[in-house]
Design a protein around this motif. Structure first.
Motif, PDB file in Angstrom:
ATOM      1  N   CYS A 112      59.795  26.153  -2.101  1.00 28.36           N
ATOM      2  CA  CYS A 112      58.992  26.507  -3.267  1.00 28.36           C
ATOM      3  C   CYS A 112      59.718  26.078  -4.529  1.00 28.36           C
ATOM      4  O   CYS A 112      60.930  25.896  -4.521  1.00 28.36           O
ATOM      5  N   GLU A 120      55.618  29.782 -13.218  1.00 22.83           N
ATOM      6  CA  GLU A 120      54.664  29.419 -12.177  1.00 22.83           C
ATOM      7  C   GLU A 120      55.445  29.111 -10.913  1.00 22.83           C
ATOM      8  O   GLU A 120      56.477  28.448 -10.959  1.00 22.83           O
ATOM      9  N   ARG A 121      54.960  29.613  -9.787  1.00 18.64           N
ATOM     10  CA  ARG A 121      55.606  29.366  -8.496  1.00 18.64           C
ATOM     11  C   ARG A 121      54.655  28.541  -7.639  1.00 18.64           C
ATOM     12  O   ARG A 121      53.501  28.900  -7.453  1.00 18.64           O
ATOM     13  N   TYR A 122      55.180  27.432  -7.113  1.00 20.03           N
ATOM     14  CA  TYR A 122      54.398  26.503  -6.292  1.00 20.03           C
ATOM     15  C   TYR A 122      55.120  26.323  -4.964  1.00 20.03           C
ATOM     16  O   TYR A 122      56.308  26.010  -4.943  1.00 20.03           O
ATOM     17  N   ASP A 131      49.103  28.200  -6.292  1.00 23.37           N
ATOM     18  CA  ASP A 131      50.130  28.513  -7.278  1.00 23.37           C
ATOM     19  C   ASP A 131      49.971  29.973  -7.686  1.00 23.37           C
ATOM     20  O   ASP A 131      48.878  30.522  -7.625  1.00 23.37           O
TER      21      ASP A 131
END
Length: 138
Positions: free
Chosen positions: A38, A59-61, A68
Motif C-alpha cells: 500500500c 490518502e491510502r491506496y 482508495d
C-alpha cells in the motif's frame, strides 16, 4: 532399498502438503501469498498548538481491485507516517470533503460530509489522550 524408502517417504510428505494446500484453498481458508503493498500520500498536516503532535490527512491506496481511502492520523511531530491506515479516521470519501482543526492541544475536530455508515471504516473518539470530535459539513 534404503533409498527407495527415503524416496517414498519424501513423496508422501509432498503429497500430504499438496493435499493440505488444495484443501485449504477449496475450503475458503486463505493460503499465504505475497504481502499487499500500500502507499500513503500525505495531503495536509496541521500541527497542534503546543507543537507536540500533528494531524495528518492522507490518502491510502492498496493497488488494483481496492478502493482508495481517506485517512486521518495523529502522530508526534517527529514521527514518520507509518505504512498503515489512519489511527483517527478512515472512510471512503473525497479528500477535499475532510477538514481538520485543533481546538486547544488536546482536541481535534474532524469535519466530514454526511456519509452512509458503510463508507466510514474507522472513527475513534480518543487517540493518545487526544479527544476527537466529528462535525458534519453540508
Amino acid at each position: 532399498m534404503k533409498k527407495a524408502g527415503w524416496l517414498i517417504g519424501g513423496l508422501a510428505v509432498v503429497v500430504v502438503v499438496a493435499v493440505a494446500v488444495a484443501g485449504a484453498a477449496m475450503s475458503g481458508t486463505p493460503v499465504p501469498t505475497e504481502k499487499i503493498v500500500c502507499e500513503n500520500e500525505v495531503i495536509r498536516e496541521v500541527t497542534s498548538p503546543d507543537k507536540e503532535r500533528r494531524a495528518i490527512l492522507f490518502e491510502r491506496y492498496c493497488g488494483a481491485g481496492s478502493k482508495d481511502s481517506t485517512n486521518v492520523s495523529i502522530l508526534p511531530v517527529a514521527m514518520l507516517l507509518p505504512d498503515e491506515g489512519g489511527n483517527v479516521f478512515v472512510a471512503r470519501v473525497s479528500l477535499d470533503a475532510v477538514t481538520m482543526a485543533w481546538h486547544g492541544s488536546h482536541i481535534l475536530a474532524v469535519g466530514r460530509p454526511r456519509l452512509p455508515k458503510n463508507s466510514i471504516l474507522h472513527a475513534d473518539t480518543v487517540v493518545e489522550e487526544i479527544e476527537i470530535s466529528y462535525e458534519t459539513l453540508d
